[in-house]
Design an enzyme around this catalytic site. Structure first.
Site, PDB file in Angstrom:
ATOM      1  N   GLY A   4      50.222   1.578 -79.142  1.00  0.00           N
ATOM      2  CA  GLY A   4      50.199   0.129 -79.250  1.00  0.00           C
ATOM      3  C   GLY A   4      51.394  -0.514 -78.567  1.00  0.00           C
ATOM      4  CB  ILE A  63      58.969  -9.362 -85.807  1.00  0.00           C
ATOM      5  CG1 ILE A  63      59.705  -8.444 -86.780  1.00  0.00           C
ATOM      6  CG2 ILE A  63      59.424  -9.125 -84.373  1.00  0.00           C
ATOM      7  CD1 ILE A  63      61.212  -8.570 -86.770  1.00  0.00           C
ATOM      8  N   GLY A  81      61.196  -3.139 -61.843  1.00  0.00           N
ATOM      9  CA  GLY A  81      61.372  -2.060 -60.888  1.00  0.00           C
ATOM     10  C   GLY A  81      61.242  -0.666 -61.443  1.00  0.00           C
ATOM     11  CE  LYS A  84      51.543  -1.296 -90.859  1.00  0.00           C
ATOM     12  NZ  LYS A  84      51.723  -0.412 -89.675  1.00  0.00           N
ATOM     13  CG  ASN A 135      54.243  -0.479 -82.227  1.00  0.00           C
ATOM     14  OD1 ASN A 135      54.942  -1.194 -82.944  1.00  0.00           O
ATOM     15  ND2 ASN A 135      53.370  -0.975 -81.354  1.00  0.00           N
ATOM     16  CB  SER A 149      54.625  -3.966 -92.818  1.00  0.00           C
ATOM     17  OG  SER A 149      54.747  -5.336 -93.153  1.00  0.00           O
ATOM     18  CB  THR A 194      61.822   3.279 -96.030  1.00  0.00           C
ATOM     19  OG1 THR A 194      60.851   4.288 -96.314  1.00  0.00           O
ATOM     20  CG2 THR A 194      61.118   1.954 -95.761  1.00  0.00           C
ATOM     21  CB  ALA A 200      46.686  -0.187 -99.628  1.00  0.00           C
ATOM     22  CE1 TYR A 215      49.597  -4.218 -91.327  1.00  0.00           C
ATOM     23  CE2 TYR A 215      51.082  -5.554 -92.669  1.00  0.00           C
ATOM     24  CZ  TYR A 215      50.821  -4.844 -91.510  1.00  0.00           C
ATOM     25  OH  TYR A 215      51.796  -4.757 -90.531  1.00  0.00           O
TER      26      TYR A 215
END
Length: 250
Positions: free
Chosen positions: A12, A190, A50, A161, A89, A144, A240, A159, A157
């Site tokens: 990702g 973020i 580049g 994470k 990710n 997260s 973590t 659960a 989500y």
């Protein structure tokens, strides 16, 4: 904190935090491979900076498709070499399909679990044997702070994470004797494209709930990933790291 041509994979990695991690790792000497549904924007950035194709391999593909993932890792190993660093990710919430759990659908849960948890397990299963055999490896998993906060409307989500954290700890304990570390990062607010779709009042609420008083940048997470992927972090595993401006404190 150089990487001396170590091979890194970022799932990702086409945009947002993943793309920031790709550029950061490249800047510090790694050769990087990316698998994402859309890598066009990243390719434009790489071209403008580049970066030659020999140091970054960008592949368009679905990280939830086991066959695609297998073919991707085959190509990485053939073109760049054995994987030293894996940043799992890829992941997302239900987004527009999200809502109260009492009104949710199992198909949505399964999608969120697949993209946010099983992708990490699948990719890790691919690289772990080689890392173990070579006596070196770094795996960084994306979780997260939603796993800790349990925000309303994000039950699936949260659960997934939190599952990433359990997976991280178990795999870290298993691989530690073989020179392989496994850690998790837990970003909070973020600034990514997903945030661009939020209403101003929602963004204001997020800022108000963040002790640091601002929304972080993808580069803030990329820097933490780089450290955990480095030799300097050799004695850190199963941990973590929350990157959320103090919203949640362990």
């Amino acid at each position: 904190m150089g990487f001396d041509d170590r091979v890194a994979v970022v799932t990702g990695g086409g945009q947002g935090i993943g793309a920031a991690a790709v550029l950061d790792l490249l800047a510090h000497g790694a050769r990087v491979a990316v698998l994402d549904l859309d890598v066009a924007a990243l390719l434009q950035q790489l071209s403008a900076m580049g970066h030659a194709g020999s140091c970054c391999l960008c592949v368009t593909g679905d990280c939830t498709d086991a066959a695609v993932v297998s073919a991707f890792f085959d190509r990485v190993e053939a073109e760049l070499g054995p994987v030293d660093i894996l940043f799992n990710n890829v992941g997302q919430s239900a987004r527009e399909r999200g809502g109260p759990f009492a009104e949710s659908e199992e198909a949505v849960w399964r999608f969120v679990l697949e993209v946010s948890l099983l992708t990490a397990m699948r990719a890790s299963r691919r690289v772990a044997p080689g890392m173990k055999a070579r006596g070196y490896g770094r795996i960084v998993n994306m979780s997260s702070d939603a796993a800790f906060a349990g925000d309303v409307g994000l039950a699936d989500y949260a659960a997934a994470k939190m599952g990433v954290l359990g997976f991280t700890r178990s795999l870290a304990r298993e691989l530690a004797p073989h020179g392989v570390t496994v850690n998790a990062v837990c970003p909070g607010a973020i600034r990514t494209r997903a945030h661009d779709r939020l209403k101003p009042e929602v963004l204001a609420q997020i800022v108000a709930g963040t002790p640091a008083g601002f929304i972080g940048a993808p580069e803030d997470v990329a820097a933490a990933v780089r450290f955990l992927a480095s030799d300097e972090a050799r004695f850190i595993t199963g941990q973590t790291l929350l990157i959320d401006g103090g919203r949640w404190m362990l």
